[in-house]
Design an enzyme around this catalytic site. Sequence first.
Site, PDB file in Angstrom:
ATOM      1  N   GLY A  51      59.185   3.793   4.003  1.00 23.13           N
ATOM      2  CA  GLY A  51      58.130   4.620   3.505  1.00 23.13           C
ATOM      3  C   GLY A  51      58.293   4.792   1.781  1.00 23.13           C
ATOM      4  O   GLY A  51      57.395   4.596   1.199  1.00 23.13           O
ATOM      5  N   HIS A  52      59.506   5.335   1.765  1.00 25.19           N
ATOM      6  CA  HIS A  52      59.606   5.747  -0.089  1.00 25.19           C
ATOM      7  C   HIS A  52      59.712   4.549  -0.669  1.00 25.19           C
ATOM      8  O   HIS A  52      59.236   4.481  -1.707  1.00 25.19           O
ATOM      9  CB  HIS A  52      61.158   6.441   0.039  1.00 25.19           C
TER      10      HIS A  52
ATOM     11  N   LYS B 285      51.121   9.536   4.123  1.00 28.96           N
ATOM     12  CA  LYS B 285      51.561  10.255   5.400  1.00 28.96           C
ATOM     13  C   LYS B 285      51.512  11.691   5.215  1.00 28.96           C
ATOM     14  O   LYS B 285      51.109  12.432   6.159  1.00 28.96           O
ATOM     15  CB  LYS B 285      52.972   9.806   5.385  1.00 28.96           C
TER      16      LYS B 285
ATOM     17  N   SER C 284      62.048  11.332   7.082  1.00 29.15           N
ATOM     18  CA  SER C 284      63.614  11.492   6.916  1.00 29.15           C
ATOM     19  C   SER C 284      63.832  12.221   7.989  1.00 29.15           C
ATOM     20  O   SER C 284      64.887  12.305   8.785  1.00 29.15           O
ATOM     21  CB  SER C 284      63.711  12.299   5.723  1.00 29.15           C
TER      22      SER C 284
HETATM   23  P1  AMP Z   1      59.830  13.153   1.138  1.00 31.79           P
HETATM   24  O1  AMP Z   1      60.832  12.540   0.688  1.00 31.79           O
HETATM   25  O2  AMP Z   1      59.609  13.132   2.447  1.00 31.79           O
HETATM   26  O3  AMP Z   1      59.370  14.369   0.282  1.00 31.79           O
HETATM   27  O4  AMP Z   1      58.534  11.872   0.656  1.00 31.79           O
HETATM   28  C1  AMP Z   1      58.479  11.410  -0.609  1.00 31.79           C
HETATM   29  C2  AMP Z   1      57.069  10.568  -0.722  1.00 31.79           C
HETATM   30  O5  AMP Z   1      57.064   9.686   0.233  1.00 31.79           O
HETATM   31  C3  AMP Z   1      55.915  11.348  -0.211  1.00 31.79           C
HETATM   32  O6  AMP Z   1      55.132  11.118  -1.317  1.00 31.79           O
HETATM   33  C4  AMP Z   1      55.574  10.907   0.960  1.00 31.79           C
HETATM   34  O7  AMP Z   1      54.354  10.964   1.362  1.00 31.79           O
HETATM   35  C5  AMP Z   1      56.018   9.662   1.100  1.00 31.79           C
HETATM   36  N1  AMP Z   1      56.645   8.956   2.234  1.00 31.79           N
HETATM   37  C6  AMP Z   1      56.962   9.613   3.273  1.00 31.79           C
HETATM   38  N2  AMP Z   1      57.274   8.996   4.484  1.00 31.79           N
HETATM   39  C7  AMP Z   1      56.408   7.933   4.326  1.00 31.79           C
HETATM   40  C8  AMP Z   1      55.678   6.900   4.964  1.00 31.79           C
HETATM   41  N3  AMP Z   1      56.170   6.663   6.344  1.00 31.79           N
HETATM   42  N4  AMP Z   1      55.019   5.917   4.549  1.00 31.79           N
HETATM   43  C9  AMP Z   1      54.474   6.013   3.141  1.00 31.79           C
HETATM   44  N5  AMP Z   1      54.847   7.263   2.480  1.00 31.79           N
HETATM   45  C10 AMP Z   1      55.863   7.878   2.918  1.00 31.79           C
END
Ligand code: AMP
Length: 282
Positions: free
Chosen positions: A36-37, A150, A187
């Site tokens: 996703g990231h 997401k 995560s």
């Molecule tokens: P986080 O590390 O959870 O703060 O996420 C960092 C970025 O990655 C944020 O903009 C989230 O929305 C994006 N993100 C996390 N999981 C996904 C996913 N499964 N698909 C797309 N973007 C994601």
Amino acid sequence: MNIIISKVELRRIVKNARNDGKTIGFVPTMGFLHDGHLSLIQRARKENDIVVTSIFVNPTQFDPNEDLDTYPRDMESDCELMASAGVDIAFFPTAESIYPHGYATYVQVEGNMTQVLCGRSRPTHFKGVTTVVTKLFHMVFPNLAYFGQKDAQQVAVLKQMVGDLDFDVKIVVCPIVREGDGLAMSSRNSYLTPEQRTQAPVLHRSLCKAKEMIANGERSAAIIKQNIEKKIDAIGSAAIDYVAVVNAHTLETMESLKGEILIAVAAKFGDTRLIDNIQIEV
Ligand code: AMP
């Protein structure tokens, strides 16, 4: 790939790049990177001269009883993934550099948008997000900043902030990346027991069913909501936090479906709280 810890050094490099006419794409994350990231990084790679990814587990967006201390971290694997995805600068600020002793300034989007959905059970979460993103924007100085659908409420809140405060940055929203069985990558999926892992795709299944009902003409938000709740409740061990049918931009509740709608769910599988959503044009 350049690994940078100092915000002063980062600012020097990005300012020089901007002065040379280069564009900067920024992907803020909390690390423990997954596909996703990486989809955000790949999009940024295509659209910018320089890609900066930050990895910072931001303490102010965790409520006191949440998983700040246990949040998964893996700097080595994150660096490998970032390097192979073409990141130019991996920024690992320390908590002390972001929130030095005596820190007292916060950025907050007021009103309904931060109080509904996740805001109900996480009352200080979005204030932490808008504060850290503001600070990171000041350090990275991006032209484009990439966020995942997401976290749909986060996207709505950040767009509101960027508009209200006249930030000179464009928010780019990227689609949700899912596992083969539909579970949105996160995560926090690493916390799930094998049994919970098999149950968690119910969130996506219930949203897909809602989409099908809408395609077949259903326009009652209440009926859509009930149907999703019934499907999740049928998995005895999942505890619903919310199921919401709202305007995708304002996050205001709607009774009859019209325009761009967001159907968002949050549920706990044991101690692990997962979110998912779909956006539909009616
Ligand atoms: P986080 O590390 O959870 O703060 O996420 C960092 C970025 O990655 C944020 O903009 C989230 O929305 C994006 N993100 C996390 N999981 C996904 C996913 N499964 N698909 C797309 N973007 C994601």
